[in-house]
Design a protein around this motif. Structure first.
Motif, short mmCIF file in Angstrom:
data_model
loop_
_atom_site.label_atom_id
_atom_site.label_comp_id
_atom_site.label_asym_id
_atom_site.label_seq_id
_atom_site.Cartn_x
_atom_site.Cartn_y
_atom_site.Cartn_z
N UNK A 17 0.84 -1.19 0.00
CA UNK A 17 0.00 0.00 0.00
C UNK A 17 0.88 1.24 0.00
N UNK A 18 0.60 2.17 -0.91
CA UNK A 18 1.34 3.43 -0.94
C UNK A 18 0.74 4.34 0.14
N UNK A 39 3.50 0.44 2.93
CA UNK A 39 3.12 -0.49 3.98
C UNK A 39 2.95 -1.87 3.36
N UNK A 40 3.74 -2.83 3.85
CA UNK A 40 3.64 -4.20 3.36
C UNK A 40 2.70 -4.97 4.29
N UNK A 41 2.63 -6.27 4.09
CA UNK A 41 1.78 -7.07 4.97
C UNK A 41 2.38 -7.25 6.35
N UNK A 42 3.60 -6.72 6.58
CA UNK A 42 4.24 -6.88 7.87
C UNK A 42 4.79 -5.59 8.46
N UNK A 43 5.34 -4.71 7.63
CA UNK A 43 5.99 -3.51 8.15
C UNK A 43 5.68 -2.31 7.28
N UNK A 44 6.01 -1.13 7.84
CA UNK A 44 5.97 0.11 7.08
C UNK A 44 7.41 0.50 6.78
N UNK A 61 -1.54 6.68 -6.74
CA UNK A 61 -1.72 7.68 -5.69
C UNK A 61 -1.67 7.04 -4.31
N UNK A 62 -1.62 7.90 -3.31
CA UNK A 62 -1.61 7.43 -1.93
C UNK A 62 -2.89 6.67 -1.62
N UNK A 63 -2.74 5.53 -0.96
CA UNK A 63 -3.88 4.69 -0.63
C UNK A 63 -4.07 3.53 -1.59
N UNK A 64 -3.43 3.60 -2.77
CA UNK A 64 -3.54 2.50 -3.73
C UNK A 64 -2.82 1.26 -3.21
N UNK A 65 -3.42 0.10 -3.43
CA UNK A 65 -2.81 -1.18 -3.08
C UNK A 65 -2.33 -1.81 -4.37
N UNK A 171 -14.09 1.62 12.25
CA UNK A 171 -12.67 1.65 11.94
C UNK A 171 -12.39 0.62 10.85
N UNK A 172 -11.83 1.06 9.75
CA UNK A 172 -11.52 0.17 8.63
C UNK A 172 -10.40 -0.78 9.00
N UNK A 173 -10.57 -2.05 8.66
CA UNK A 173 -9.51 -3.03 8.87
C UNK A 173 -8.53 -2.90 7.71
N UNK A 174 -7.35 -2.39 7.99
CA UNK A 174 -6.38 -2.17 6.93
C UNK A 174 -4.96 -2.27 7.46
N UNK A 175 -4.00 -2.22 6.53
CA UNK A 175 -2.59 -2.28 6.90
C UNK A 175 -2.25 -3.60 7.55
N UNK A 176 -1.40 -3.54 8.58
CA UNK A 176 -0.98 -4.76 9.27
C UNK A 176 -2.15 -5.45 9.96
#
Length: 388
Positions: A17-18, A39-44, A61-65, A171-176
């Protein structure tokens, strides 16, 4: 001209994710200078520029996966981008964006609502659309009493909302957290999880730990002893140092123990590589270094890759029993509980600690899991062997 690629930071990473572009289009950048946060599936992590030049075009853009190995930007000199019109010149990549919750509203039906003059007047004065009365009318002419009953009903619902409803924050479930959500769901759905528990007498181990810390000035923890004992036990029972790969079981040559570290509501599992080749003090140092990296958000992809077995310790919270969830594709996980003090009738005290092993019953069985725990218990009850 240089291509900025979505990196593959680890064997399990499939997309990133950007989070933020640190440079804008048109800005000059230098090789090695951080230009965006991913942001990867484990770290930023920050991604550096692959070369000197101008950030000619940002494709996502920012937020794109974005899938790994996809071109996400170009760096070069003015005029070099003339042959690159858009992202379609590269292999197409399916870009996902965080899902949004949408409420579907049924469009009003086109047929006209019939209402009496008095009903129309009351509806107008009350600010009520006649289209809302379709169900009440049930095909008949809407009367003044229908409007009055609707107003009374709406008022009662409003009062009930004021008394009983609690405002909630979505709260959206996202990132790690999204990664943890997916992995735990997958583990729960696929693993034939079974649990065995044993209690080890750690009285001698705690005494030895106090002596080591006092004499050397070090700070060796209970978990350090457990990790060393687990490494020795995995060497004796290699079936637990394995992972599932489709229809195959991979028996790993290296013993790489994941250490669960909780921070800010997340669970990060950095890896102690070749734990069986490290002595107690090396393991202690490695753990402290990894924990500092977690707290400082400075973990590297290599710190999180290659784990073959996981240890999760909730003892510091006073937990005496829990069921850890297998960290796929691994086949087992060890849960470490709090030290409990017991007194005999003669008044003699002993310190006991529960050890909980969750294993995948598809590839392991209860007998070998019991033997694994018995070996681990023996290691902890004869702690000098963990130091020498």
């Amino acid at each position: 001209m240089f291509k900025v690629i979505m990196p593959k930071a680890g064997m399990t990473m499939e997309e990133g994710t950007i989070i933020k572009w640190l440079k804008n289009e048109g800005e000059r950048v230098q090789e090695g200078e951080d230009i965006l946060t991913i942001e990867t599936n484990k770290i930023t992590m920050e991604e550096p520029a692959p070369g000197d030049g101008i950030l000619l075009k940002i494709l996502y853009k920012e937020g794109d996966i974005v899938p790994v190995s996809t071109v996400i930007a170009y760096i070069g000199e003015e005029g070099e981008l003339s042959d690159v019109s858009d992202r379609k010149t590269e292999a197409p990549a399916e870009v996902r964006q965080p899902e949004k919750f949408e409420q579907k509203i049924e469009a009003p039906r086109p047929n006209k609502i019939m209402a009496s003059p008095a009903a129309k007047q009351l509806a107008k004065e009350s600010g009520i659309e006649l289209s809302l009365m379709r169900q009440a009318a049930n095909g008949d002419v809407v009367k003044k009493k229908d409007i009055a009953e609707y107003i009374k009903s709406a008022s009662a619902e409003t009062q009930a909302d004021k008394k009983g409803n609690v405002c909630e924050n979505r709260v959206k479930i996202e990132g790690m957290r999204r990664t943890i959500y997916s992995r735990m769901s997958k583990s729960h759905a696929e693993v034939a999880a079974s649990l065995v528990t044993i209690q080890a007498d750690v009285t001698k181990m705690l005494s030895l730990r106090r002596d080591i810390n006092f004499d050397t000035g070090r700070h060796v923890t209970v978990n350090d002893f457990v990790l060393k004992a687990a490494a020795n036990t995995l060497k004796a029972y290699p079936a637990f140092n394995a992972s599932i790969d489709g229809e195959y079981i991979l028996m790993h040559e290296h013993i790489n123990i994941c250490v669960a570290v909780g921070i800010e509501g997340l669970l990060i599992v950095p890896v102690i590589k070749n734990a069986d080749r490290l002595n107690l003090f090396d393991i202690s140092g490695k753990v402290k270094s990894l924990v500092e990296k977690v707290k400082g958000n400075s973990l590297l992809p290599d710190d999180l890759d290659g784990g073959t077995f996981t240890v999760s310790n909730l003892g510091m919270y006073g937990i005496n029993h829990f069921t850890p969830i297998v960290n796929l594709p691994q086949v087992a996980i060890l849960g470490v509980c709090a030290v409990q003090r017991y007194f005999s009738e003669a008044g003699k005290s002993t310190d006991g600690m529960n050890l909980c092993l969750t294993y995948d019953h598809r590839v392991l069985n209860g007998v070998e899991s019991a033997m694994f725990l018995c070996h681990l218990k023996e290691q902890l009850e004869k702690p000098l062997g963990l130091v020498l």
